[in-house]
Design a protein around this motif. Structure first.
Motif, PDB file in Angstrom:
ATOM      1  N   UNK A   1       0.868  -1.439   0.056  1.00 62.78           N
ATOM      2  CA  UNK A   1       0.038   0.150  -0.100  1.00 62.78           C
ATOM      3  C   UNK A   1       0.774   1.267  -0.064  1.00 62.78           C
ATOM      4  N   UNK A   2       0.191   2.331  -0.494  1.00 66.69           N
ATOM      5  CA  UNK A   2       1.022   3.645  -0.701  1.00 66.69           C
ATOM      6  C   UNK A   2       1.346   4.006   0.511  1.00 66.69           C
ATOM      7  N   UNK A   3       0.691   3.728   1.895  1.00 69.04           N
ATOM      8  CA  UNK A   3       0.837   4.043   3.280  1.00 69.04           C
ATOM      9  C   UNK A   3       2.237   3.466   3.584  1.00 69.04           C
ATOM     10  N   UNK A   4       2.557   2.256   3.095  1.00 69.40           N
ATOM     11  CA  UNK A   4       3.731   1.553   3.649  1.00 69.40           C
ATOM     12  C   UNK A   4       4.942   1.586   2.510  1.00 69.40           C
ATOM     13  N   UNK A   5       4.903   2.802   1.584  1.00 70.77           N
ATOM     14  CA  UNK A   5       5.944   2.971   0.644  1.00 70.77           C
ATOM     15  C   UNK A   5       5.706   2.198  -0.779  1.00 70.77           C
ATOM     16  N   UNK A   6       4.641   1.743  -0.883  1.00 68.08           N
ATOM     17  CA  UNK A   6       4.390   1.169  -2.218  1.00 68.08           C
ATOM     18  C   UNK A   6       3.755   1.766  -3.137  1.00 68.08           C
TER      19      UNK A   6
END
Length: 339
Positions: free
Chosen positions: A326-331
Motif C-alpha cells: 500500500x502507498x501508506x507502506x511505501x508501495x
C-alpha cells in the motif's frame, strides 16, 4: 509485414468497437454469469485445482467483479487464453474482461483499443536459469537459447536487452506457461524469461526449486492489470472500482473477517460507510446494488488478503509485497477516494 500487422490491429480494434457497443454490464446481468479471460494456467495467479475450480490472484479479481455485479463470486466462466489469443477473445466479446498477467502499454491502450482499469501487480521481466549453468547475470548469456512466450511484451524486451548489451541469443518460442516449463526442464533452452512473478510461480512447481536461480536483472516495467474494451465506459467503471474497492478495503482495515460486522451499522469512518453501502449512493451510480463493494470484498478478502493467500511470502511462490505494498507502506498500490 508492416501492412499485415497494421491490418491485424485494425481488425482487433474493429471487433472491440462492435462488442463494446452492446453494453457489457447489461449483458452480464442478463446472462447471469461473467466471462473472464485468464491464463492457461499459472500457479498462484490463475489455475484450476483438482476439481476444476479456478483459484489465484487474478482469478480473485474476476470473482470480485462477479460478486459486485451478480452477488455471486462463483458466477464466473473462466476462459483460458494465450499471449496470442487473449486480445482477440476480448475484442470479439467472447470474454467480458481480461485478468491475465497482461502489461499495460501504449499500443495496447491506444492502437488495440483496450482500457486498462488499473494495476493489480507491478512487475518486471526477469530470467531464470539452472543453477548448474553457472550464470550469475543475464549479461553473461551471450549465445544462450531462451524460452519465451510469443505474442507478449517479453519478446520485445528480450530483443532490446540483448541488443543494448551487445550480446546474441537464440529464441525458443512457446505459447503457454506449461509448455515453457516443459521445454525449460527438458533442456530445450538454457534460460526462461517472463515477468519475475511468473518465474517465481513457475519455479515453485518444480520438484527441486532450489536447483534454479532467478538472475538479478529486472529489464523492464510490467504494470499488470485487468482490461476491458474501449468505448464501454459503464462496464469499465464497474471493473475499475471493484479493483479499487479491494485496494481501499485493505487501506481502511476492512477484511473478510470483519466486513459483516462493519456493514451492520454505520461507523465513524465515512469512507468505510460509503465503501460498504451504508451511506451514500455509490452503488446506484454504477448501476449496482448498494452493497456491491461489500459483496466483492467478501468473496476473497481485501487486496492484501488476496495477495498473501495466493502469492505472498508464506506461499510456495514467496513474493514480498515490495512495490505492491500500500502507498501508506511505501508501495505503489493506491486507490482514488470513495466519495
Amino acid at each position: 509485414m508492416k501492412k499485415s500487422v497494421f491490418l491485424g490491429a485494425l481488425t482487433v480494434a474493429g471487433l472491440a468497437a462492435g462488442a463494446a457497443a452492446a453494453g457489457t454490464l447489461d449483458d452480464v446481468k442478463a446472462r447471469g454469469k461473467l466471462n473472464c479471460g485468464v491464463t492457461t494456467g499459472l500457479v498462484g495467479f490463475a489455475a484450476p485445482d483438482a476439481n476444476g475450480v479456478w483459484n489465484g490472484f487474478d482469478v480473485s479479481v474476476c470473482r470480485a467483479v462477479a460478486a459486485a455485479v451478480l452477488g455471486d463470486g462463483m458466477a464466473v466462466e473462466f476462459v483460458p487464453t494465450t499471449g496470442k489469443t487473449r486480445f482477440t477473445a476480448l475484442a470479439s466479446g467472447e470474454i467480458d474482461m481480461l485478468a491475465r498477467n497482461t502489461t499495460w502499454t501504449f499500443s495496447r491502450d491506444v492502437d488495440l483499443k483496450f482500457t486498462f482499469v488499473g494495476v493489480n501487480y507491478y512487475d518486471g521481466q526477469g530470467f531464470m536459469a539452472p543453477k548448474e549453468l553457472g550464470v550469475a547475470s543475464a549479461k553473461d548469456l551471450d549465445g544462450a537459447t531462451v524460452c519465451i512466450q510469443t505474442g507478449t511484451t517479453t519478446e520485445l524486451n528480450l530483443a532490446d536487452f540483448f541488443r543494448s548489451n551487445g550480446i546474441s541469443y537464440e529464441p525458443v518460442p512457446i505459447e503457454t506457461s506449461a509448455e515453457a516449463q516443459q521445454q525449460y526442464l527438458a533442456g530445450a533452452c538454457d534460460v526462461f524469461t517472463t515477468d519475475a512473478s511468473g518465474l517465481a510461480a513457475t519455479r515453485a512447481t518444480f520438484e527441486n526449486p532450489g536447483d534454479h536461480v532467478l538472475l538479478p536483472e529486472i529489464v523492464s516495467k510490467e504494470p499488470l492489470g485487468p482490461l476491458v474494451r474501449h468505448g464501454d465506459n459503464e462496464w469499465g467503471d464497474v471493473v475499475r472500482w471493484t479493483l479499487n474497492a479491494l485496494i481501499t478495503a485493505e487501506e481502511l482495515g476492512v477484511t473478510s473477517a470483519n466486513i459483516s460486522e462493519m456493514s451492520m451499522e454505520a461507523g465513524k469512518n465515512p469512507e468505510i460507510n460509503r465503501l460498504l453501502g451504508t451511506e451514500g449512493t455509490l452503488g446506484e451510480m454504477l448501476g449496482l446494488s448498494a452493497d456491491w463493494a461489500k459483496n466483492a470484498i467478501a468473496v476473497s478478502g481485501n487486496y492484501g488478503e488476496i495477495f498473501e493467500k495466493n502469492i505472498g511470502e508464506n506461499t510456495p511462490i514467496g513474493l514480498a509485497r515490495g512495490l505492491n505494498a500500500q502507498w501508506t507502506d511505501g508501495g505503489l498500490i493506491y486507490s482514488p477516494p470513495f466519495r
